[in-house]
Design a protein around this motif. Structure first.
Motif, PDB file in Angstrom:
ATOM      1  N   ASN A  13     -37.879   4.005  78.019  1.00 46.96           N
ATOM      2  CA  ASN A  13     -38.093   4.669  77.805  1.00 46.96           C
ATOM      3  C   ASN A  13     -39.488   5.057  76.625  1.00 46.96           C
ATOM      4  O   ASN A  13     -39.054   5.576  75.904  1.00 46.96           O
ATOM      5  CB  ASN A  13     -36.922   4.289  76.408  1.00 46.96           C
ATOM      6  CG  ASN A  13     -36.632   6.144  76.422  1.00 46.96           C
ATOM      7  OD1 ASN A  13     -36.717   7.037  77.077  1.00 46.96           O
ATOM      8  ND2 ASN A  13     -35.129   6.053  75.261  1.00 46.96           N
ATOM      9  N   LEU A  14     -40.457   5.052  77.149  1.00 46.71           N
ATOM     10  CA  LEU A  14     -41.798   5.756  76.774  1.00 46.71           C
ATOM     11  C   LEU A  14     -41.766   7.102  77.026  1.00 46.71           C
ATOM     12  O   LEU A  14     -41.767   7.049  78.399  1.00 46.71           O
ATOM     13  CB  LEU A  14     -42.907   4.593  77.822  1.00 46.71           C
ATOM     14  CG  LEU A  14     -42.492   3.224  76.945  1.00 46.71           C
ATOM     15  CD1 LEU A  14     -43.551   2.477  78.223  1.00 46.71           C
ATOM     16  CD2 LEU A  14     -42.999   2.819  75.966  1.00 46.71           C
ATOM     17  N   ASP A  15     -42.877   7.440  76.395  1.00 49.95           N
ATOM     18  CA  ASP A  15     -43.179   9.278  76.450  1.00 49.95           C
ATOM     19  C   ASP A  15     -45.017   9.146  77.110  1.00 49.95           C
ATOM     20  O   ASP A  15     -45.292   9.587  77.557  1.00 49.95           O
ATOM     21  CB  ASP A  15     -42.999   9.792  75.581  1.00 49.95           C
ATOM     22  CG  ASP A  15     -42.085   9.953  75.206  1.00 49.95           C
ATOM     23  OD1 ASP A  15     -40.810  10.663  75.546  1.00 49.95           O
ATOM     24  OD2 ASP A  15     -41.068   8.887  74.122  1.00 49.95           O
ATOM     25  N   ILE A  16     -45.536   7.256  76.712  1.00 51.33           N
ATOM     26  CA  ILE A  16     -46.875   7.662  77.040  1.00 51.33           C
ATOM     27  C   ILE A  16     -47.454   6.173  76.945  1.00 51.33           C
ATOM     28  O   ILE A  16     -46.368   5.456  76.106  1.00 51.33           O
ATOM     29  CB  ILE A  16     -47.923   8.173  75.797  1.00 51.33           C
ATOM     30  CG1 ILE A  16     -49.514   8.034  76.284  1.00 51.33           C
ATOM     31  CG2 ILE A  16     -47.252   7.597  74.708  1.00 51.33           C
ATOM     32  CD1 ILE A  16     -50.175   8.700  75.228  1.00 51.33           C
ATOM     33  N   ILE A  47     -50.824   7.799  81.103  1.00 47.63           N
ATOM     34  CA  ILE A  47     -50.156   8.936  81.475  1.00 47.63           C
ATOM     35  C   ILE A  47     -49.107   8.755  80.644  1.00 47.63           C
ATOM     36  O   ILE A  47     -48.796   8.593  79.285  1.00 47.63           O
ATOM     37  CB  ILE A  47     -49.207   7.696  82.839  1.00 47.63           C
ATOM     38  CG1 ILE A  47     -48.743   8.349  83.632  1.00 47.63           C
ATOM     39  CG2 ILE A  47     -49.135   6.509  82.760  1.00 47.63           C
ATOM     40  CD1 ILE A  47     -48.180   7.976  85.284  1.00 47.63           C
ATOM     41  N   ALA A  48     -47.977  10.330  80.510  1.00 42.44           N
ATOM     42  CA  ALA A  48     -47.592  10.999  79.659  1.00 42.44           C
ATOM     43  C   ALA A  48     -46.422  11.012  80.578  1.00 42.44           C
ATOM     44  O   ALA A  48     -46.583  12.329  81.131  1.00 42.44           O
ATOM     45  CB  ALA A  48     -48.104  11.652  78.918  1.00 42.44           C
ATOM     46  N   LYS A  49     -45.489  11.493  79.537  1.00 44.31           N
ATOM     47  CA  LYS A  49     -44.376  12.524  80.612  1.00 44.31           C
ATOM     48  C   LYS A  49     -45.103  14.136  79.631  1.00 44.31           C
ATOM     49  O   LYS A  49     -44.941  14.214  78.935  1.00 44.31           O
ATOM     50  CB  LYS A  49     -43.237  12.193  79.414  1.00 44.31           C
ATOM     51  CG  LYS A  49     -42.384  11.418  79.902  1.00 44.31           C
ATOM     52  CD  LYS A  49     -41.012  10.983  79.192  1.00 44.31           C
ATOM     53  CE  LYS A  49     -40.625   9.540  79.737  1.00 44.31           C
ATOM     54  NZ  LYS A  49     -39.206   9.192  79.797  1.00 44.31           N
ATOM     55  N   ILE A  65     -46.768  17.956  76.063  1.00 34.53           N
ATOM     56  CA  ILE A  65     -46.639  20.140  76.105  1.00 34.53           C
ATOM     57  C   ILE A  65     -46.327  20.232  74.600  1.00 34.53           C
ATOM     58  O   ILE A  65     -46.600  20.898  73.634  1.00 34.53           O
ATOM     59  CB  ILE A  65     -45.316  20.505  77.075  1.00 34.53           C
ATOM     60  CG1 ILE A  65     -46.696  20.422  78.170  1.00 34.53           C
ATOM     61  CG2 ILE A  65     -45.375  21.956  76.447  1.00 34.53           C
ATOM     62  CD1 ILE A  65     -45.769  21.525  79.355  1.00 34.53           C
ATOM     63  N   LYS A  66     -44.635  18.946  74.144  1.00 36.79           N
ATOM     64  CA  LYS A  66     -44.424  19.346  73.016  1.00 36.79           C
ATOM     65  C   LYS A  66     -44.581  18.821  71.424  1.00 36.79           C
ATOM     66  O   LYS A  66     -45.024  19.386  70.563  1.00 36.79           O
ATOM     67  CB  LYS A  66     -42.893  17.954  72.871  1.00 36.79           C
ATOM     68  CG  LYS A  66     -42.372  18.464  71.962  1.00 36.79           C
ATOM     69  CD  LYS A  66     -40.853  17.601  71.422  1.00 36.79           C
ATOM     70  CE  LYS A  66     -40.632  17.389  70.227  1.00 36.79           C
ATOM     71  NZ  LYS A  66     -39.040  16.072  69.603  1.00 36.79           N
ATOM     72  N   ILE A  67     -45.757  18.109  71.227  1.00 36.19           N
ATOM     73  CA  ILE A  67     -46.986  17.497  70.645  1.00 36.19           C
ATOM     74  C   ILE A  67     -47.996  18.469  70.886  1.00 36.19           C
ATOM     75  O   ILE A  67     -48.436  18.760  69.396  1.00 36.19           O
ATOM     76  CB  ILE A  67     -46.720  15.900  70.759  1.00 36.19           C
ATOM     77  CG1 ILE A  67     -47.911  15.998  72.092  1.00 36.19           C
ATOM     78  CG2 ILE A  67     -45.618  15.651  70.348  1.00 36.19           C
ATOM     79  CD1 ILE A  67     -47.883  13.873  71.763  1.00 36.19           C
ATOM     80  N   LYS A 118     -45.633   9.878  67.031  1.00 34.78           N
ATOM     81  CA  LYS A 118     -44.831   8.922  66.174  1.00 34.78           C
ATOM     82  C   LYS A 118     -43.965   9.973  65.049  1.00 34.78           C
ATOM     83  O   LYS A 118     -42.699   9.588  64.559  1.00 34.78           O
ATOM     84  CB  LYS A 118     -45.648   7.790  65.181  1.00 34.78           C
ATOM     85  CG  LYS A 118     -46.176   6.611  66.078  1.00 34.78           C
ATOM     86  CD  LYS A 118     -46.704   5.485  65.337  1.00 34.78           C
ATOM     87  CE  LYS A 118     -47.092   4.888  66.727  1.00 34.78           C
ATOM     88  NZ  LYS A 118     -47.814   3.497  65.867  1.00 34.78           N
ATOM     89  N   LYS A 119     -44.926  11.341  64.926  1.00 28.81           N
ATOM     90  CA  LYS A 119     -44.133  11.609  63.862  1.00 28.81           C
ATOM     91  C   LYS A 119     -43.196  12.375  64.794  1.00 28.81           C
ATOM     92  O   LYS A 119     -41.558  12.916  64.130  1.00 28.81           O
ATOM     93  CB  LYS A 119     -45.141  12.506  63.344  1.00 28.81           C
ATOM     94  CG  LYS A 119     -46.523  12.645  62.344  1.00 28.81           C
ATOM     95  CD  LYS A 119     -45.465  12.929  61.489  1.00 28.81           C
ATOM     96  CE  LYS A 119     -46.230  12.907  60.050  1.00 28.81           C
ATOM     97  NZ  LYS A 119     -46.243  12.907  58.737  1.00 28.81           N
ATOM     98  N   ASN A 120     -42.655  12.376  65.873  1.00 35.19           N
ATOM     99  CA  ASN A 120     -41.799  12.997  66.700  1.00 35.19           C
ATOM    100  C   ASN A 120     -40.798  12.405  67.135  1.00 35.19           C
ATOM    101  O   ASN A 120     -40.623  12.617  68.521  1.00 35.19           O
ATOM    102  CB  ASN A 120     -43.035  14.353  67.287  1.00 35.19           C
ATOM    103  CG  ASN A 120     -42.960  15.669  66.859  1.00 35.19           C
ATOM    104  OD1 ASN A 120     -41.893  16.618  67.136  1.00 35.19           O
ATOM    105  ND2 ASN A 120     -44.563  15.226  67.107  1.00 35.19           N
ATOM    106  N   ASN A 121     -40.658  11.114  67.077  1.00 30.91           N
ATOM    107  CA  ASN A 121     -39.964   9.680  67.787  1.00 30.91           C
ATOM    108  C   ASN A 121     -40.337   9.851  69.391  1.00 30.91           C
ATOM    109  O   ASN A 121     -39.102   9.050  69.730  1.00 30.91           O
ATOM    110  CB  ASN A 121     -38.413  10.038  66.816  1.00 30.91           C
ATOM    111  CG  ASN A 121     -38.479   9.972  65.368  1.00 30.91           C
ATOM    112  OD1 ASN A 121     -38.799   9.231  64.525  1.00 30.91           O
ATOM    113  ND2 ASN A 121     -37.765  11.413  65.025  1.00 30.91           N
ATOM    114  N   LEU A 122     -41.487  10.057  68.998  1.00 28.85           N
ATOM    115  CA  LEU A 122     -41.398   9.549  70.748  1.00 28.85           C
ATOM    116  C   LEU A 122     -42.637   8.072  70.883  1.00 28.85           C
ATOM    117  O   LEU A 122     -43.117   7.560  70.189  1.00 28.85           O
ATOM    118  CB  LEU A 122     -42.471  10.532  71.375  1.00 28.85           C
ATOM    119  CG  LEU A 122     -42.101  11.710  71.220  1.00 28.85           C
ATOM    120  CD1 LEU A 122     -43.428  12.737  71.376  1.00 28.85           C
ATOM    121  CD2 LEU A 122     -41.250  12.015  71.441  1.00 28.85           C
TER     122      LEU A 122
END
Length: 265
Positions: free
Chosen positions: A113-116, A137-139, A144-146, A200-204
């Motif tokens: 469950n990784l974002d990056i 590699i990133a979702k 885009i969100k951050i 991390k601030k966005n809980n990713l």
């Protein structure tokens, strides 16, 4: 039912000595892809000519006042071109070592469950245990969100790790957790320093490859692995090196493939 192919957009920034590296990066990425996903190769240029193979030339980057700004100013333009499922941000002087690399990395991201996911930094005065702009590699939706600013924070400071890059002192437990540095340590606000902060601030969630030195490739200083399998090799400072250094790097990687019985091209 056949699963829909995921779109992986690959982005790099090239200086005048990076073209040969980029051609080889394209070759290793393409050769060792699973063919289960659609790869799109994109570059920003501060070079005299585009790479000869497979790369989409997006924009030319105006020369900046600091070397790191040339590279990261290009990377900051990525946000306007994202329209796929994943992005890969990479230096040009990278070679892929892992067959089915795209499938391996995406499966790892889905499992954890990784974002990056990418290469970490091990130089002094830098954040720890979080991907760097060297290769990740990133979702796409998370990125885009951050919308991170990947540029270093440049100011009138000089130190042993970089001229003009500002520093910050780790003063709180929160900062210590974000950057994985002890309270009291000094950190360079160098290229990509906002990545751990904003994710991390966005809980990713993010994870790094491990340096693995079971095997040494001559003339290649940095090898990175995931779950015991080599993923990428990195020349380091490749864009500042002559073409002879690119040829040296390519020869060493091809020798590695030959010794491992890996079919390349």
């Amino acid at each position: 039912m056949v699963a829909k192919k995921k779109i992986i957009q690959i982005f790099t920034v090239l200086g005048k000595n990076g073209v040969m590296f980029a051609d080889f990066l394209y070759q290793t990425m393409n050769c060792f892809s699973s063919k289960e996903n659609e790869l799109e190769f994109n570059c920003f240029l501060s070079a005299y000519r585009p790479p000869s193979e497979g790369w989409n030339w997006l924009e030319s980057i105006l020369k900046q006042s600091h070397t790191s700004l040339n590279h990261t100013s290009g990377l900051n333009r990525i946000i306007d071109y994202i329209n796929g499922d994943y992005i890969v941000v990479t230096d040009a002087d990278i070679a892929i070592l892992c067959p089915n690399w795209d499938k391996v990395l995406i499966e790892k991201m889905e499992k954890e469950n990784l974002d990056i996911l990418g290469v970490g930094i091990d130089t002094p005065m830098t954040y720890r245990k979080f991907p760097a702009v060297t290769f990740f590699i990133a979702k796409s939706n998370s990125y885009i969100k951050i919308n991170p600013d990947l540029r270093p924070d440049i100011g009138p400071y000089t130190n042993q790790r970089g001229i003009g890059v500002k520093t910050m002192k780790i003063e709180t437990e929160e900062e210590s957790n974000i950057f994985n540095l002890r309270i009291g340590k000094t950190m360079l606000k160098d290229s990509g320093w906002q990545l751990p902060l904003l994710y991390k601030k966005n809980n990713l969630r993010g994870m790094v490859f491990s340096p693995l030195q079971i095997y040494t490739i001559d003339k290649v200083p940095q090898l990175y692995a995931l779950d015991g399998q080599y993923i990428v090799a990195h020349k380091g400072k490749g864009s500042k090196r002559r073409q002879s250094k690119a040829l040296e790097f390519i020869k060493s990687i091809k020798k590695y493939f030959q010794q491992r019985g890996i079919i390349f091209l």
